[in-house]
Design a protein around this motif. Structure first.
Motif, PDB file in Angstrom:
ATOM      1  N   UNK A  15     -20.691  69.360  44.077  1.00 30.39           N
ATOM      2  CA  UNK A  15     -20.954  69.769  45.458  1.00 30.39           C
ATOM      3  C   UNK A  15     -21.995  68.872  46.106  1.00 30.39           C
ATOM      4  N   UNK A  16     -22.831  68.230  45.268  1.00 35.21           N
ATOM      5  CA  UNK A  16     -23.865  67.355  45.805  1.00 35.21           C
ATOM      6  C   UNK A  16     -23.364  65.940  46.050  1.00 35.21           C
ATOM      7  N   UNK A  17     -22.124  65.639  45.669  1.00 35.00           N
ATOM      8  CA  UNK A  17     -21.603  64.280  45.827  1.00 35.00           C
ATOM      9  C   UNK A  17     -21.570  63.889  47.294  1.00 35.00           C
ATOM     10  N   UNK A  18     -21.986  62.660  47.557  1.00 32.39           N
ATOM     11  CA  UNK A  18     -21.991  62.171  48.931  1.00 32.39           C
ATOM     12  C   UNK A  18     -20.576  61.916  49.406  1.00 32.39           C
ATOM     13  N   UNK A  19     -20.322  62.263  50.657  1.00 33.42           N
ATOM     14  CA  UNK A  19     -19.015  61.987  51.236  1.00 33.42           C
ATOM     15  C   UNK A  19     -18.776  60.489  51.369  1.00 33.42           C
ATOM     16  N   UNK A  20     -19.843  59.710  51.298  1.00 37.19           N
ATOM     17  CA  UNK A  20     -19.739  58.263  51.444  1.00 37.19           C
ATOM     18  C   UNK A  20     -19.635  57.545  50.100  1.00 37.19           C
ATOM     19  N   UNK A  21     -19.600  58.275  48.961  1.00 37.24           N
ATOM     20  CA  UNK A  21     -19.565  57.620  47.649  1.00 37.24           C
ATOM     21  C   UNK A  21     -18.288  56.809  47.494  1.00 37.24           C
ATOM     22  N   UNK A  22     -18.436  55.630  46.927  1.00 33.26           N
ATOM     23  CA  UNK A  22     -17.294  54.729  46.746  1.00 33.26           C
ATOM     24  C   UNK A  22     -16.485  55.108  45.509  1.00 33.26           C
ATOM     25  N   UNK A  23     -15.165  54.997  45.558  1.00 32.71           N
ATOM     26  CA  UNK A  23     -14.354  55.170  44.346  1.00 32.71           C
ATOM     27  C   UNK A  23     -14.683  54.080  43.326  1.00 32.71           C
ATOM     28  N   UNK A  24     -14.487  54.398  42.064  1.00 31.58           N
ATOM     29  CA  UNK A  24     -14.737  53.444  40.978  1.00 31.58           C
ATOM     30  C   UNK A  24     -13.430  53.224  40.234  1.00 31.58           C
ATOM     31  N   UNK A  25     -13.003  51.963  40.095  1.00 36.42           N
ATOM     32  CA  UNK A  25     -11.801  51.641  39.339  1.00 36.42           C
ATOM     33  C   UNK A  25     -12.218  51.019  38.014  1.00 36.42           C
ATOM     34  N   UNK A  26     -11.597  51.482  36.919  1.00 35.89           N
ATOM     35  CA  UNK A  26     -11.926  51.046  35.568  1.00 35.89           C
ATOM     36  C   UNK A  26     -10.757  50.265  34.979  1.00 35.89           C
TER      37      UNK A  26
END
Length: 394
Positions: free
Chosen positions: A92-103
């Motif tokens: 719930x605290x995750x930022x709406x602006x966080x970038x996706x991470x590809x592995x």
């Protein structure tokens, strides 16, 4: 007189006896020829088997198939790739602006090399893990394993998933792929994280042992066919710190590959870094960079590799003690923390909330109303005076 002497009689008897060939001589001239024919036949049969095995393995291919619960197959121009997508962050605290991470995994491995890392990243970021072409559940064609092709396929997957900006993380061979991805699609890649990948495959160490033996013409295919599990496990053990207990799933990842996929990836990796080393490529494109290494890497020299990347302006580096070539498996918490911190630093600034409309000032309005009323009264009074003056004048 008239009688033969004893000597003459013995001579006549000896002359009348039949002469037979010496058996020993006949045996000596026959047996080596027979043995040589048998040996030649065995060698010829063995050579035919090696050639047939090489031809069969070189033409081996397999379609894509789901091997992970919850994964999906995404179609690309080279075949379907198996993909795990955690979708939206779960915290719930995750930022709406966080970038996706590809592995992107390394050579001889698959998505399951990220099993310990994904749960640590997914609460704050959307995580996409991809089986490269030729690995895991992805399609395994006869050819098409260049680093540039692998990077292009990753870009196709991200486009179909609707991802327009990402932090690309690559382990070992995957580090070359995400570097190529940043070269091909700079608007897509916000930052690159390399995990235990040296600038090139030869100057800082490289694969050896069974991996190199598998590249020998003809014999490499034969070795690939008959290699027992303990040999595969011993070769994989170099991907960890000394003494690490190699899980069966990593042995199965290698056994699930086809020879063209393994051999094609090995050759492509060398070709890519021989053309231009990774440190030079990354410095040229000037993408934000994080380099993570396990201090006890048995494939590449960790300190020499980090020193080479450290010359790139703005690079961040992390050397993890007591860890080998695979920090995401051996030290997932430290690895995840570094990636999260790096990805957060690249996230776009949130747009400022629109300013609310100013509340009306009731006092100011009442003053203005009074002033308007007073002015109106004055005008009305002036009109009355003018009218009265006109009447008096009359």
């Amino acid at each position: 007189p008239g009688r033969n002497s004893p000597t003459e009689s013995r001579t006549r008897v000896t002359a009348q006896m039949p002469q037979t060939p010496t058996p020993a001589r006949r045996g000596k001239s026959y047996r080596p020829g027979r043995g040589l024919k048998i040996t030649s036949a065995i060698l010829l049969a063995f050579l035919v088997l090696i050639v047939l095995n090489a031809l069969a393995l070189d033409n081996e291919s397999e379609p894509a198939a789901l091997t992970i619960d919850g994964a999906q197959l995404v179609n690309t121009t080279s075949g379907s790739l198996q993909v795990v997508d955690t979708t939206a962050p779960t915290s719930a605290e995750a930022s709406l602006q966080s970038l996706p991470i590809v592995l992107v995994h390394g050579s001889g491995s698959a998505i399951n090399w990220w099993d310990e890392l994904i749960p640590l990243l997914s609460p704050s970021h959307r995580v996409v893990a991809i089986d490269m072409l030729g690995y895991g559940g992805s399609a395994k064609p006869k050819s098409g394993y260049s680093i540039e092709t692998q990077a292009s396929l990753v870009a196709q997957v991200l486009a179909k998933l609707g991802i327009e900006r990402t932090v690309a993380v690559g382990h070992s061979l995957g580090g070359e792929v995400v570097t190529s991805l940043a070269e091909q699609a700079p608007d897509l890649v916000a930052g690159v994280t390399l995990i235990d990948m040296a600038p090139d495959d030869s100057s800082y160490g490289g694969l050896g042992g069974a991996a190199k033996a598998s590249q020998w013409p003809m014999l490499g295919q034969a070795f690939w066919r008959i290699a027992p599990d303990f040999v595969i496990r011993r070769n994989i053990s170099r991907a960890f710190a000394p003494g690490y207990n190699v899980s069966d799933k990593y042995v199965d990842d290698v056994k699930a590959m086809t020879y063209p996929a393994f051999n094609g990836s090995y050759t492509a990796s060398a070709d890519f870094t021989d053309a231009v080393p990774l440190d030079q490529r990354l410095q040229k494109i000037a993408v934000p960079l994080l380099v993570i290494f396990g201090e006890e890497d048995q494939i590449f020299s960790a300190r020499e590799s980090i020193s080479a990347f450290a010359a790139i302006p703005g690079v961040e580096t992390l050397l993890i003690p007591g860890v080998g070539h695979s920090p995401q498996v051996e030290a997932p918490e430290k690895t995840a923390a570094a990636i999260r911190r790096f990805a957060t630093s690249l996230a776009p600034e949130p747009e400022p909330a629109p300013k609310p409309a100013p509340k009306p000032n009731l006092n100011q309005n009442s003053k203005q109303d009074k002033q308007k009323a007073g002015q109106k009264q004055k005008k009305q009074g002036a009109k009355k005076n003018q009218s009265a003056g006109k009447q008096n004048g009359q």
